[in-house]
Enzyme design. Structure first.
Site, PDB file in Angstrom:
ATOM      1  N   ARG A 113       9.895  -9.178  22.298  1.00 54.86           N
ATOM      2  CA  ARG A 113       9.226  -9.677  23.498  1.00 54.86           C
ATOM      3  C   ARG A 113       9.613  -8.875  24.732  1.00 54.86           C
ATOM      4  NH1 ARG A 113       5.326 -13.569  22.303  1.00 54.86           N
ATOM      5  NH2 ARG A 113       5.354 -13.782  24.561  1.00 54.86           N
ATOM      6  N   VAL A 114       8.662  -8.698  25.600  1.00 61.03           N
ATOM      7  CA  VAL A 114       8.943  -8.039  26.870  1.00 61.03           C
ATOM      8  C   VAL A 114       8.853  -9.041  28.023  1.00 61.03           C
ATOM      9  CG1 VAL A 114       8.223  -5.758  26.129  1.00 61.03           C
ATOM     10  CG2 VAL A 114       6.540  -7.326  27.085  1.00 61.03           C
ATOM     11  N   ASP A 115       8.710 -10.312  27.670  1.00 58.34           N
ATOM     12  CA  ASP A 115       8.663 -11.331  28.723  1.00 58.34           C
ATOM     13  C   ASP A 115       9.886 -12.231  28.574  1.00 58.34           C
ATOM     14  OD1 ASP A 115       8.084 -12.625  26.396  1.00 58.34           O
ATOM     15  OD2 ASP A 115       6.069 -13.245  26.971  1.00 58.34           O
ATOM     16  N   ASP A 116       9.901 -13.328  29.263  1.00 60.25           N
ATOM     17  CA  ASP A 116      11.069 -14.196  29.206  1.00 60.25           C
ATOM     18  C   ASP A 116      10.970 -15.207  28.086  1.00 60.25           C
ATOM     19  OD1 ASP A 116      12.612 -13.037  31.154  1.00 60.25           O
ATOM     20  OD2 ASP A 116      11.361 -13.911  32.717  1.00 60.25           O
TER      21      ASP A 116
END
Ligand code: WTA
Length: 695
Positions: free
Chosen positions: A564-567
């Site tokens: 993932r590149v998000d939170d």
């Protein structure tokens, strides 16, 4: 050669400059280090396996079909859909989509005008074609020695009884029904019964807290809840009904009344009916209500785009999103991926270890395998109880042909002794699968060499709750695997790897993983919040669905998912939004603020690392740590409990007040030598304070 991870430099480059952010899309954050794809990881060669796919002769077949699926999706999927029963044929131009926010409302339609029913296709169709006596569900209880078999005819009869009961409660097409059950046969039966009458099921994983249950029930206004008394997981007995009771109390206080709760008594939990609290007028037992219902029930023929289910999943911000899938496209893609990726044929004994509370249990336990007429193992327990040999005992007992699990389980087994595996006959196994998180080379190797004796293909399937079905995945025997790579896109899936400006990168490289055009099981909306749907998935990169994952593509066109590149963090294959854990922590009266990040965990893939700052005068001792963890367990569920709680007298904030998670991640991963630029911090001294304060 590096095995597919966005390098630190690349991801710093990739952070979109604020002003260029398309709209309300969350800023992309640094790609978290994933085990699978660590640059240092050795690149393994997959052993050459001798598997003959029943439908595809080889790569050329795949290439030809893939090309058509992208160029002519309507024709490609239309031909495949003819293999299912449609009460009414779809229209000629049945397929439309718009992925561009500038061009209007985001939408996807497949088989428009067609009417069908997925439960009919899962059950009645097989019975009518003479496969009624084939085993449909093979249930294995938590404790060895208890099991149950149900044929397709028996499963259909039970689904009809429950469908009739639901109708008698006034549940109609389009109404939501909440399901909170452990892995009993009754769980897929409950889902199928809803589908049969056109009701929209919302399965809530039986590990969620009462608060989480209540918010899900209220969000979709479910007037009926299907529940179970209790469950034993390993040695631990869990009273599920009391969780439901608390949830319904919370709902009631907030003004929403659930009218009926049907409770399945789970004898394998070890507790008798008398210990379960039943509320007069609201709660009734499955075994007093259902057996007297008629074993036939009319099918509700629904439109292809009518909703099939809701499943809540975590995002970067806010409360969980109700991912909505519709019927026709989801059905066709669930069935087709199961058929091709697992080479699943009628009567194959197939075991997916996922729980129906997550998307994998929806698509690859309930719907996909039954659409293929397979015999489905439903396992109530944990794969390491009573011993780490349990999985292979079950494989031996039922002669499982396809086995599908998560890397976290493989990692937990590989340390506990190969004799647990080798003591059991695994000659029935033909295909091994993984899902949920990147698989690290060590786990891949063990799975292949020890479980598969170097002879079995491994399908490392990348997909998401939102995609509904496999997106990037090997096809067994069709093209060579590379350990740690999900390989190539499935039919109809057009990936785009883009840079921070949304420009597509051609050839090998690294970037954000997007999808260019609709596939049949595309998420149709976030229930009740189409704006959020558009913002979350389509506003970041023009004209593209953004997955939230980073990836690398190698010179053979193979995809390597880097995480993932998000939170969102991925704990044992469970998606957890850091924002949710943070808001749960701050419910504790002594917690002023919290920041949660993921860190590399040897078994879970990622663990949850919570920084907490406390109110004036409070100090973090063991008792308070425990209370904080309990607050999260109580508010979300045990699976979201922080692994580490780090007292942070000051949270790392920039001068504009934003928490610098990148730095917090480095500290959590003990990589403080690579903190990078901290000059924008309001108080750079906080870094030293945090380092000296490690738990
Ligand atoms: C991750 C589970 C690497 C990914 C089906 C994705 C994977 C998230 C893989 C979705 C895989 C899933 N390799 N990463 N084979 N499969 N993921 O919605 O980060 O629970 O975005 O769906 O899991 O999780 P979800």
């Amino acid at each position: 050669r590096s095995a597919g991870r966005l390098s630190e430099a690349a991801l710093n480059r990739s952070l979109p400059p604020k002003k260029e952010q398309a709209c309300r899309c969350q800023p992309l954050r640094a790609v978290q280090k994933t085990m699978a794809a660590a640059v240092e990881a050795p690149v393994l060669e997959a052993p050459a396996v001798d598997y003959k796919h029943s439908l595809l002769a080889g790569r050329e077949d795949y290439d030809k079909m893939y090309k058509r699926s992208i160029e002519d999706p309507a024709g490609f999927w239309g031909d495949i859909a003819k293999g299912y029963h449609w009460e009414q044929q779809w229209e000629d131009d049945h397929h439309n989509h718009n992925f561009d926010v500038a061009a209007g409302r985001i939408s996807t339609e497949f088989f428009k005008g067609g009417r069908t029913n997925i439960a009919y296709n899962c059950l009645d169709r097989h019975v009518q074609e003479g496969r009624g006596d084939v085993d449909c569900l093979l249930w294995e209880a938590n404790d060895p020695g208890t099991d149950r078999r149900m044929t397709y005819s028996e499963t259909l009869a039970e689904v009809c009884r429950l469908a009739n009961w639901l109708r008698a409660q006034g549940i109609k097409k389009g109404d939501a029904v909440a399901i909170y059950m452990p892995m009993l046969c009754e769980l897929p039966i409950a889902m199928l019964a809803c589908a049969r009458i056109g009701a929209v099921h919302s399965v809530i994983f039986a590990g969620f807290s009462p608060e989480s249950i209540a918010s899900r029930i209220q969000d979709c206004k479910a007037r009926v809840v299907l529940a179970a008394s209790a469950v034993k997981r390993g040695k631990k007995a869990i009273d599920l009904k009391s969780m439901v009771d608390k949830a319904l109390d919370v709902s009631s206080k907030e003004g929403f009344e659930v009218k009926k709760c049907l409770v399945c008594h789970n004898a394998s939990s070890g507790s008798g009916k008398e210990v379960t609290h039943m509320k007069d007028g609201r709660d009734v037992w499955w075994d007093t209500e259902i057996p007297s219902q008629k074993p036939e029930s009319e099918v509700e023929w629904v439109h292809s785009e009518d909703p099939l289910f809701l499943l809540y999943t975590s995002g970067s911000t806010g409360k969980p999103k109700g991912v909505l899938h519709s019927t026709g496209g989801y059905m066709v893609m669930a069935g087709t991926t199961s058929r091709y990726v697992f080479d699943l044929q009628p009567g194959d004994v197939y075991w997916c270890t996922a729980d129906c509370g997550w998307i994998t249990g929806h698509t690859y336990l309930t719907y996909g395998p039954l659409l293929c007429g397979a015999t489905n193992v439903v396992f109530e327990g944990t794969p390491t109880y009573p011993t780490p040999a349990r999985s292979w005992q079950v494989v031996e007992k039922f002669k499982v042909k396809q086995y599908y699990t998560a890397p976290t389980l493989i990692r937990s087994l590989l340390g506990s002794g190969n004799e647990h595996v080798t003591a059991h006959d695994r000659s029935s196994l033909k295909i091994l699968g993984t899902v949920g998180e990147p698989i690290n080379p060590e786990a891949w190797k063990w799975y292949s060499e020890v479980v598969g004796e170097g002879k079995l293909p491994i399908v490392d399937t990348w997909w998401q709750t939102e995609t509904g079905a496999h997106m990037i995945t090997p096809l067994p025997g069709v093209f060579p695997a590379k350990p740690g790579s999900a390989t190539l896109p499935f039919f109809g899936v057009a990936p785009a790897m883009v840079n921070e400006h949304g420009h597509e990168i051609q050839g090998p490289g690294e970037g954000y993983l997007c999808i260019k055009q609709a596939w049949p099981s595309t998420i149709r909306t976030i229930f009740g919040d189409h704006d959020r749907y558009e913002t979350t998935y389509f506003a970041g990169f023009k004209g593209l669905y953004f997955s939230g994952d980073g990836c690398r593509r190698d010179e053979d066109g193979y995809y390597w998912i880097t995480g993932r590149v998000d939170d969102v963090i991925n704990v044992s294959g469970h998606r957890i939004g850091t924002a949710e854990v943070e808001s749960a922590l701050t419910l504790h009266p002594k917690c002023a603020e919290a920041a949660v990040v993921g860190y590399e965990h040897p078994i879970k893939g990622q663990g949850i690392y919570a920084y907490v700052s406390l109110r004036e005068g409070e100090a973090l001792d063991d008792a308070l740590k425990k209370e904080l963890v309990m607050t999260v367990r109580g508010n979300i569920g045990a699976f979201a409990a922080p692994d580490v709680v780090h007292w942070a007298p000051g949270l790392l904030k920039t001068r504009s007040g934003k928490i610098m998670r990148r730095v917090l991640r480095k500290i959590a991963s003990k990589e403080e030598s690579q903190l990078g630029d901290t000059s924008t911090l309001a108080d750079p001294g906080v870094v030293d304070q945090l380092l000296s304060n490690r738990p």
